[in-house]
Design an enzyme around this catalytic site. Structure first.
Site, PDB file in Angstrom:
ATOM      1  CB  SER A   1       7.415  18.232  56.732  1.00 58.92           C
ATOM      2  OG  SER A   1       8.039  19.133  57.611  1.00 58.92           O
TER       3      SER A   1
ATOM      4  CG  ASP B   1       6.557   5.041  55.191  1.00 63.15           C
ATOM      5  OD1 ASP B   1       5.533   5.655  54.797  1.00 63.15           O
ATOM      6  OD2 ASP B   1       7.636   5.627  55.421  1.00 63.15           O
TER       7      ASP B   1
ATOM      8  CD  GLU C   1       5.457  11.343  55.392  1.00 66.83           C
ATOM      9  OE1 GLU C   1       5.446  12.562  55.511  1.00 66.83           O
ATOM     10  OE2 GLU C   1       5.692  10.588  56.360  1.00 66.83           O
ATOM     11  CD  GLU C   2       6.428   8.740  59.105  1.00 66.83           C
ATOM     12  OE1 GLU C   2       7.135   9.756  59.258  1.00 66.83           O
ATOM     13  OE2 GLU C   2       5.271   8.647  59.535  1.00 66.83           O
TER      14      GLU C   2
END
Ligand code: BES
Ligand code: MN
Ligand code: MN
Length: 454
Positions: free
Chosen positions: A399, A88, A153-154
């Site tokens: 992160s 993503d 993830e984003e």
């Protein structure tokens, strides 16, 4: 092994063409309108894993975006590496600031420009191609490999965590390999051993029950935008320290040894400021920029809306104002605890003239990886061979939320072997990936699989 490397060197052009196809898919995870593109991207990754030679590939549906899993377990007795990454990408806006369209990759000066080029499609693709090279040249891998490539993830990896907990056996491994971080500098092999965590909050301030004429009512009611701005300003003191009570309670202080290691990196504050186009740097008093971004927690307003922002002027007192505020956390801060203290403090400093609601959008734990595991040693050897230079060890301000889950639930040492550069405009217009690093990343990945199998 040399034949595998030669194969990789000789196939660069093909790899770049395939990477372009990957980059053309607008897999923006936060955007509901892009859902079918995100699905198409998962299919793309799955088909590339199959083509590379993985013996079992599966797309797992989740409540959000699909997870792509692949495995090849044909090396009994050898260790298993789990390769993680994300397909993503961040939204492309502000689109008008791109020199070329974000989902039409172009190559300029040895760099490929597109949303997701460095974060993280280009980096995920390196591992798929290194695995493929082994299969093409040797017909097998030197060890067992599993892939888990996610599409959220984003947006905080919310569905991956429960998936891992429910599939501990499927994902069982000896080490996790991740390329989703940056090199310290161009051409310098780098291993990242620390990531900051995150606590992402939304604050909504409501004043009068409807928008008001600012002449008729101005001065007599609390203006939510003024109030919100004042509240945000109160979150730091004059030394750049965060004022939330107990915020620093669990923060580990930097050891002398690490401080000395940072000094040896010869970071140039001047060059850093120049590259960012600012006249002067700022931050918590008494700390260098590396310390401020790697080992100190910070708080930033990421966006603020309210009132009239269209063309021209409109005299109005808005009923509502909203701010997105995130805190970057360091070991041993806990995002759940920090979010609670934040909410308490925001409510405490809010005047009675407005109503304030606070939402905790998502969080991530900070990470500190000991540099003693065999996987770290293998990664060091691998990158040093590929780059022909000595490895540097750094921490990172960004992160990767799922790393903690790998460490805690899979009990697997994690290797952060990133090939990006912080100057590659991730999350911003004109994102790009250095194609020499792409090549070196594929070679580093191949050497790692070999080294870690020994
Ligand atoms: N790859 C980045 C993290 C990163 C950025 C590592 C820069 C090294 C250098 C990752 O995709 C990312 O953007 N993470 C988010 C996590 C958040 C959305 C939960 C971040 O750090 O903001
Ligand atoms: Mn990333
Ligand atoms: Mn990112």
């Amino acid at each position: 092994m040399q034949e595998v490397i030669n194969y990789i060197e000789n196939n660069q052009q093909n790899y770049i063409e395939e990477l372009k196809e990957f980059l053309k898919i607008p897999s923006i995870s936060t955007s509901i309108e892009n859902k079918s593109e995100v699905n198409r991207c998962a299919d793309f990754v799955a088909s590339k894993l199959k083509d590379a030679g993985m013996s079992h590939v599966e797309i797992f549906k989740t409540e959000g975006h699909p997870l792509v899993y692949g495995e090849w377990l044909g090396a009994p007795g050898k260790p298993t590496v789990l390769i993680y990454g994300h397909y993503d990408v961040q939204p492309a806006d502000p689109i008008e600031l791109w020199d070329s369209p974000p989902f039409e990759p172009v190559i300029k000066d040895g760099k490929i420009f597109a949303r997701g080029a460095t974060d993280d499609k280009g980096q995920v693709f390196m591992h798929i191609k290194s695995v493929e090279a082994f299969f093409k040249v040797e017909g097998s891998l030197p060890l067992n490999v599993k892939f888990i490539i996610e599409g959220e993830e984003e947006i905080g990896s919310e569905n991956l965590e429960p998936f891992i907990i429910q599939h501990l056996e499927l994902l069982k491994c000896d080490a996790v390999l991740i390329s989703d971080t940056a090199l310290y500098e161009e051409g310098i092999p780098t291993l990242t051993y620390g990531l900051r965590g995150l606590s992402y909050m939304e604050v909504e301030v409501t004043g009068p029950q409807r928008d008001l004429h600012s002449g008729t009512f101005g001065g007599a009611v609390g203006n939510p935008i003024n109030v919100l701005a004042e509240m945000i300003a109160k979150l730091h003191d004059k030394n750049g320290r965060i004022t939330i009570p107990h915020f620093y309670d669990d923060v580990l202080t930097l050891t002398k040894k690490e401080k000395d290691n940072f000094k040896r990196l010869k970071f140039s504050e001047k060059k850093f400021a120049k590259e960012l186009g600012v006249a002067e740097l700022t931050g918590e008093k008494g700390f260098s920029s590396l310390e401020r971004t790697w080992v100190r927690p910070t708080l930033d307003c990421n966006g603020i809306t309210g009132g009239f922002t269209g063309q021209g002027a409109k005299t109005v007192i808005a009923s509502k104002a909203l701010a997105k505020i995130s805190m970057r956390l360091v070991p041993n801060q806990d995002p759940v605890k920090v979010a609670k203290e934040f909410e308490k403090y925001i409510k405490k400093i809010a005047p009675k003239t407005v109503k304030v609601t606070v939402k905790n959008l998502h969080g991530a734990y900070p990470v500190l990886i000991p540099l003693t595991d065999h996987s770290t040693i293998a990664a060091t050897k691998a990158m040093e061979k590929a780059f022909g230079k000595k490895m540097v060890f750094i921490r990172e301000g960004g992160s990767v939320p799922i790393v903690t889950t790998f460490v805690k639930k899979l009990k697997a040492p994690t290797v952060l072997m990133g090939l990006g550069l912080n100057s590659e405009n991730l999350h911003s217009p004109n994102e790009h990936f250095n194609l020499n690093h792409f090549r070196l990343g594929i070679i580093s990945s191949a050497y790692f699989l070999k080294e870690y199998s020994l």
